[in-house]
Write an enzyme that holds these catalytic residues in place. Sequence first.
Site, PDB file in Angstrom:
ATOM      1  N   ARG A   7     -89.704  -1.985  46.095  1.00  0.00           N
ATOM      2  CA  ARG A   7     -90.178  -0.894  45.240  1.00  0.00           C
ATOM      3  C   ARG A   7     -89.204   0.283  45.241  1.00  0.00           C
ATOM      4  O   ARG A   7     -89.039   0.969  44.237  1.00  0.00           O
ATOM      5  CB  ARG A   7     -91.571  -0.426  45.691  1.00  0.00           C
ATOM      6  CG  ARG A   7     -92.641  -1.510  45.655  1.00  0.00           C
ATOM      7  CD  ARG A   7     -92.790  -2.123  44.259  1.00  0.00           C
ATOM      8  NE  ARG A   7     -93.878  -3.077  44.190  1.00  0.00           N
ATOM      9  CZ  ARG A   7     -93.771  -4.382  44.447  1.00  0.00           C
ATOM     10  NH1 ARG A   7     -92.594  -4.888  44.811  1.00  0.00           N
ATOM     11  NH2 ARG A   7     -94.812  -5.176  44.363  1.00  0.00           N
ATOM     12  N   ASP A  55     -86.750  15.452  71.505  1.00  0.00           N
ATOM     13  CA  ASP A  55     -87.791  16.459  71.744  1.00  0.00           C
ATOM     14  C   ASP A  55     -87.987  16.591  73.247  1.00  0.00           C
ATOM     15  O   ASP A  55     -87.860  15.622  73.992  1.00  0.00           O
ATOM     16  CB  ASP A  55     -89.102  16.044  71.077  1.00  0.00           C
ATOM     17  CG  ASP A  55     -90.119  17.167  71.027  1.00  0.00           C
ATOM     18  OD1 ASP A  55     -90.284  17.773  69.959  1.00  0.00           O
ATOM     19  OD2 ASP A  55     -90.749  17.437  72.069  1.00  0.00           O
ATOM     20  N   LYS A  81     -93.288  13.242  73.614  1.00  0.00           N
ATOM     21  CA  LYS A  81     -93.324  12.969  72.181  1.00  0.00           C
ATOM     22  C   LYS A  81     -92.239  11.983  71.759  1.00  0.00           C
ATOM     23  O   LYS A  81     -92.482  11.086  70.945  1.00  0.00           O
ATOM     24  CB  LYS A  81     -93.180  14.282  71.400  1.00  0.00           C
ATOM     25  CG  LYS A  81     -94.377  15.197  71.532  1.00  0.00           C
ATOM     26  CD  LYS A  81     -94.194  16.471  70.707  1.00  0.00           C
ATOM     27  CE  LYS A  81     -95.431  17.366  70.817  1.00  0.00           C
ATOM     28  NZ  LYS A  81     -95.306  18.605  70.023  1.00  0.00           N
ATOM     29  N   ASP A 125     -89.335  23.729  66.607  1.00  0.00           N
ATOM     30  CA  ASP A 125     -90.353  24.770  66.444  1.00  0.00           C
ATOM     31  C   ASP A 125     -89.905  26.100  67.036  1.00  0.00           C
ATOM     32  O   ASP A 125     -90.720  26.984  67.250  1.00  0.00           O
ATOM     33  CB  ASP A 125     -91.680  24.334  67.097  1.00  0.00           C
ATOM     34  CG  ASP A 125     -91.537  24.125  68.606  1.00  0.00           C
ATOM     35  OD1 ASP A 125     -90.407  24.245  69.122  1.00  0.00           O
ATOM     36  OD2 ASP A 125     -92.555  23.831  69.262  1.00  0.00           O
ATOM     37  N   GLU A 128     -84.219  29.557  68.323  1.00  0.00           N
ATOM     38  CA  GLU A 128     -82.999  29.401  69.107  1.00  0.00           C
ATOM     39  C   GLU A 128     -82.374  28.019  68.915  1.00  0.00           C
ATOM     40  O   GLU A 128     -81.179  27.896  68.629  1.00  0.00           O
ATOM     41  CB  GLU A 128     -83.341  29.640  70.580  1.00  0.00           C
ATOM     42  CG  GLU A 128     -82.168  29.568  71.533  1.00  0.00           C
ATOM     43  CD  GLU A 128     -82.639  29.804  72.951  1.00  0.00           C
ATOM     44  OE1 GLU A 128     -82.479  28.891  73.765  1.00  0.00           O
ATOM     45  OE2 GLU A 128     -83.161  30.889  73.240  1.00  0.00           O
ATOM     46  N   CYS A 166     -74.940  28.764  55.123  1.00  0.00           N
ATOM     47  CA  CYS A 166     -75.611  28.114  56.250  1.00  0.00           C
ATOM     48  C   CYS A 166     -76.827  28.944  56.649  1.00  0.00           C
ATOM     49  O   CYS A 166     -77.107  29.987  56.057  1.00  0.00           O
ATOM     50  CB  CYS A 166     -74.646  27.933  57.424  1.00  0.00           C
ATOM     51  SG  CYS A 166     -74.321  29.450  58.366  1.00  0.00           S
ATOM     52  N   CYS A 181     -97.385  28.489  65.283  1.00  0.00           N
ATOM     53  CA  CYS A 181     -98.617  27.727  65.091  1.00  0.00           C
ATOM     54  C   CYS A 181     -99.662  28.090  66.138  1.00  0.00           C
ATOM     55  O   CYS A 181    -100.864  27.945  65.905  1.00  0.00           O
ATOM     56  CB  CYS A 181     -98.315  26.222  65.146  1.00  0.00           C
ATOM     57  SG  CYS A 181     -97.237  25.659  63.812  1.00  0.00           S
ATOM     58  N   CYS A 242     -70.381  29.723  59.476  1.00  0.00           N
ATOM     59  CA  CYS A 242     -69.708  28.915  58.461  1.00  0.00           C
ATOM     60  C   CYS A 242     -68.508  29.596  57.830  1.00  0.00           C
ATOM     61  O   CYS A 242     -67.718  28.942  57.136  1.00  0.00           O
ATOM     62  CB  CYS A 242     -70.693  28.485  57.379  1.00  0.00           C
ATOM     63  SG  CYS A 242     -71.293  29.822  56.310  1.00  0.00           S
TER      64      CYS A 242
END
Length: 337
Positions: A7, A55, A81, A125, A128, A166, A181, A242
């Site tokens: 597909r 992670d 994770k 998340d 830094e 950048c 969050c 950059c």
Amino acid sequence: MSTRYSRQELFQPIGKEGQKRLLASKVVIIGAGALGTASAEMLVRAGVGSVTIADRDYIEWSNLQRQQLYTEQDVQDRLPKAVAAEARLKQVNSGVHVRGIVLDVTPQNIDELVRGASIVVDATDNFEVRMIANDAAIKQGIPFLYGACVASYGVQFTVIPGETPCLHCLLEHLPAQGMTCDTAGIISPVVQQVAAYQVADALKWLTGYEVTPILRSFDLWTNERSDIRSVSSLKKAQCPSCGLKTFPFLSYDRRAKADVLCGRNTVQIRSAADIPPSLKEVALRLKEAGMDVLENPHLLSCQKDEFKLVLFKDGRALVHGTSDIAKARTIYHQWIG
């Protein structure tokens, strides 16, 4: 197996030749949280030949609401994770080389992590690590797919070294980095929207199509959005990353420094930010998130579960309740931003 990508191959811009390109590609994803798991699953299902996902954290109950690769059993097993993501992704597509790395990304290990990648996907998340990854990608000439989301708000931009601004160039045009969050919450649809933009640009680049650089931001709850298409004017000739190519975030001096305090089960973190976070603004965000905050003109303190954080006016913080520097950094970025 011959029909697995049928597909996708029927989609004319990709076709069989594009699929061959995907199978020969290597993607590195930094972060295995909400954005990382969403992007990783789409890329693995699309047949990208090699996907590495890095992670430093482990899975918690609050992750299951939006981090689609994980299960209740993963939480109960306290799996990292990256480990759980690798296992699940291999079940999704055994024909893709998937590697999960439990890693605290630093200026010292980022070059090796992204070396040889066709593209780097930003799914971290914290600010830094995001800037470290931006500098490393620019240094090695690898496209960097920036993405971030919090509450119902998302932002996305694809950095193409030598062509676009950048992330360092765009700092003043990006939303304030304070919300997280853990303080403002998040809904899963905004994760999928940001990941969709990131993966769409990844598929274009990896199959040889031109990527139109657009700085996208949107709020799915208020139905507001803004697209900046004339991004070339935002590129700065004197950008340290950059433009001048001094890559400041690959320097140890630009990283928040952390030390374990002897005998106290406490980690001290010194912010690398030029301007320390405002105590009043941090206190307000934490209170809005339902935390009990004690404050005076010199510091604030708050506690959640077994962890207590004390933030001083000069930006220095103490994270009580752990001697694990990686965990302390996670708490600091979750609570402070």
